[in-house]
Motif scaffolding. Structure first.
Motif, short mmCIF file in Angstrom:
data_model
loop_
_atom_site.label_atom_id
_atom_site.label_comp_id
_atom_site.label_asym_id
_atom_site.label_seq_id
_atom_site.Cartn_x
_atom_site.Cartn_y
_atom_site.Cartn_z
N GLU A 218 0.84 -1.19 0.00
CA GLU A 218 0.00 0.00 0.00
C GLU A 218 0.88 1.25 0.00
O GLU A 218 1.77 1.40 0.84
CB GLU A 218 -0.88 -0.02 1.26
N GLY A 219 0.65 2.14 -0.96
CA GLY A 219 1.45 3.37 -1.06
C GLY A 219 0.85 4.48 -0.22
O GLY A 219 -0.32 4.40 0.18
N PRO A 220 1.62 5.56 0.03
CA PRO A 220 1.11 6.68 0.82
C PRO A 220 -0.07 7.37 0.11
O PRO A 220 -0.86 8.07 0.75
CB PRO A 220 2.30 7.63 0.92
N ASP A 221 -0.20 7.16 -1.21
CA ASP A 221 -1.31 7.75 -1.97
C ASP A 221 -2.54 6.85 -1.96
O ASP A 221 -3.51 7.10 -2.67
CB ASP A 221 -0.87 8.00 -3.42
N GLY A 222 -2.49 5.76 -1.19
CA GLY A 222 -3.63 4.86 -1.11
C GLY A 222 -3.69 3.84 -2.24
O GLY A 222 -4.53 2.95 -2.26
N ARG A 223 -2.73 3.96 -3.21
CA ARG A 223 -2.72 2.99 -4.32
C ARG A 223 -1.76 1.86 -4.01
O ARG A 223 -0.93 1.97 -3.10
CB ARG A 223 -2.25 3.68 -5.60
N VAL A 224 -1.84 0.81 -4.81
CA VAL A 224 -0.90 -0.30 -4.66
C VAL A 224 0.37 0.02 -5.44
O VAL A 224 0.30 0.34 -6.63
CB VAL A 224 -1.53 -1.62 -5.17
N TRP A 225 1.51 -0.03 -4.76
CA TRP A 225 2.78 0.25 -5.42
C TRP A 225 3.48 -1.05 -5.81
O TRP A 225 3.47 -2.02 -5.05
CB TRP A 225 3.71 1.03 -4.49
N SER A 226 4.13 -1.02 -6.97
CA SER A 226 4.93 -2.17 -7.40
C SER A 226 6.36 -2.00 -6.87
O SER A 226 6.72 -0.92 -6.35
CB SER A 226 4.96 -2.22 -8.92
N LEU A 227 7.19 -3.02 -7.08
CA LEU A 227 8.59 -2.92 -6.66
C LEU A 227 9.30 -1.78 -7.40
O LEU A 227 10.08 -1.03 -6.82
CB LEU A 227 9.32 -4.25 -6.90
N GLY A 228 9.00 -1.64 -8.71
CA GLY A 228 9.64 -0.59 -9.50
C GLY A 228 9.32 0.80 -8.95
O GLY A 228 10.20 1.67 -8.86
#
Ligand code: SAM
Ligand code: SF4
Length: 472
Positions: A218-228
């Motif tokens: 989970e990213g700080p923007d509420g989206r799912v972040w990838s490894l990249g």
């Protein structure tokens, strides 16, 4: 003041176990434990075990036999020593360890070691304690951060777990059973960890996970972040000069990871990308969910993004049903890719995995013979890769004083150990080194004056350049 209690941890197996061992030290520091290098004066000994192959598991019981003598000796001198078994053997064989090894006080699985203080207390009051559940809570939320002194003592390069567990279920592998389902840590927690490490002198971060590029936190923007995406963010942290990640699965290489390699100079051009076999028939039986050509295409995408990229891999020989033709396909793949190094293993049946029930076993003699042939080929590629650096100038991140007085050792982008005569002031810096010779797997050289300094690319583009690999 109460004297600190002494803790000795012995870790087997993968990088994740090295990381877990450090976190156990951090957890027990809060209970007054300090690390000791030997077992003889330890109040608590933890074996952090590996279950990946039979040989690795067996080591635990022979080590426990030795520890029984040390524990008896301590008791004769009026001192109590506790013994804990942690890691994947604890997870897979917890009850069996309790039954077979009365010397053990605590058994704790890889997802529960944040409970070590409570388990030691329970062992004290009830005799012994076992915890191998996958708890609902996330252990990372309970692990105390390392103290600044501990970070500095561990050196300039650090592992950070970003992902754990595996949902791939390769038919030979115990990891999905011992480490559980795939879970990714939230981005902000990882950034906090890296900021803290950078503040106390860490210069290189290796993001680790059983399937690190399946990361979807989970990213700080509420989206799912990838490894990249995560790598792009971590590359902005001041002080972090090198980033790496391990271990990747060919199926989970996405466009953001490829972009990270073309965009980020801090991301090292060296990728561990296990393939296991070059035969599509065996890859299917292994449930790898990719073919040899899929793998070649992934390699091509990396090479197109960064010309000086190099690869290492893992191979299993003698998987049930592997014929000479299958094995020749593996050798062909190795020849085509050209590795900077690789690990190769004889297939080891693991209880509870689907492959352990497969019947067409390859004979021990055939496995031995194939392993030798594969290792000879890999060794020749690794030697050629190392020899190609001689006479060139490469960037080295210096890590510590070497064993020989006056020498400092560091690593190239490709993890080649490199020795120079220099002052310890250079530890933590990336400096150009003119490589003069190769001694076994170590490079020897001299720090280059800036006028001489050329990019590492010249050396490695010759090794890895446009050797596109798609197709057979
Ligand atoms: N997740 C990584 C991947 O998918 O490639 C690797 C995880 S495993 C800890 C490391 C390596 O151990 C594997 O890549 C494989 O080559 C080897 N390995 C796993 N199970 C094995 C078995 N039953 N026998 C022999 N080697 C095995
Ligand atoms: Fe094991 Fe396969 Fe998962 Fe790697 S991807 S950890 S080899 S099951």
């Amino acid at each position: 003041m109460k004297a600190p209690r002494k803790l000795h941890i012995k870790s087997y197996g993968c990088q994740m176990n090295v990381y877990d061992a450090q976190r156990m030290v951090d957890t027990l520091a809060g209970e007054g434990f300090v690390e000791t290098a030997g077992v003889d004066d330890a109040d608590l000994v933890i074996l952090n075990t590996c279950h990946i192959r039979e040989k690795a598991s067996e080591k635990v019981y022979s080590e426990l036999g030795r520890l029984r003598l040390v524990k008896d000796d301590a008791a004769r001198n009026g001192r109590q020593m506790n013994i804990a078994v942690a890691g994947c053997v604890a997870q897979a064989e917890g009850q069996e360890i309790i039954r077979r090894a009365p010397v053990v006080d605590v058994v704790v699985g890889p997802q529960s070691y944040h409970h070590l203080p409570q388990l030691l207390a329970r062992a004290k009051s009830h005799g012994r304690a076992l915890e191998t559940e996958f708890p609902v809570e996330d252990k990372f939320g309970f692990l105390p951060p390392p103290k600044p002194d501990a970070i500095r003592a561990r050196g300039i390069s650090s592992f950070v777990t970003v992902q754990e567990g595996c949902d791939k279920f390769c038919t030979f592998c115990v990891v999905p059973y011992t480490r559980g389902a795939e879970v990714s840590r939230p981005v902000t927690k990882i950034i906090d960890d890296v900021l803290r490490l950078a503040d106390h002198g860490v210069r290189e971060i290796t993001l680790i996970g059983q399937n690190v590029n399946a990361y979807h936190g989970e990213g700080p923007d509420g989206r799912v972040w990838s490894l990249g995406t995560l790598l792009h963010r971590l590359a902005e942290i001041p002080g972090i000069v090198r980033l790496r990640y391990s271990t990747s699965h060919p199926r989970d290489v996405d466009a953001t990871l490829i972009e990270a390699h073309s965009d980020l100079p801090a991301l090292m051009p060296f990728v561990h990308l296990p393939v296991q076999s070059g035969s599509d028939r065996i890859l299917a039986a292994m449930n790898r969910k990719h073919t040899a050509d899929d793998y070649r295409r992934v390699i091509d995408r990396f090479r197109a993004a960064r010309q000086d990229i190099a690869f290492s891999s893992d191979f299993i020989v003698g998987f049930p049903g592997e014929t000479e033709e299958d094995f020749l396909a593996t050798l062909a793949l190795v020849r085509q890719i050209g590795y900077a190094g690789a690990y190769s293993f004889k297939y080891s049946p693991r209880p509870g995995t689907p492959a352990a029930d497969m019947r067409e076993m390859v004979s021990a003699a055939e496995m031995d013979e194939r392993l030798v042939r594969l290792q000879e080929l890999i060794d020749s590629q690794q030697s050629a890769f190392n020899v190609a650096v001689i006479g060139n100038t490469v960037d080295v991140l210096f890590e510590r004083a070497a064993r020989n007085p006056g020498q400092i050792v560091g690593r190239t982008a490709y993890l080649q150990p490199t020795h120079v005569m220099a002052s310890p002031d250079i530890i933590g810096q990336v400096l150009p080194v003119r490589v003069e010779s190769l001694e076994r797997y170590s490079l020897l050289g001299q720090i280059a004056r800036s006028a001489e300094a050329r990019s590492v690319k010249t050396a490695f583009s010759q090794m890895t350049s446009p050797q596109m690999t798609t197709g057979t």
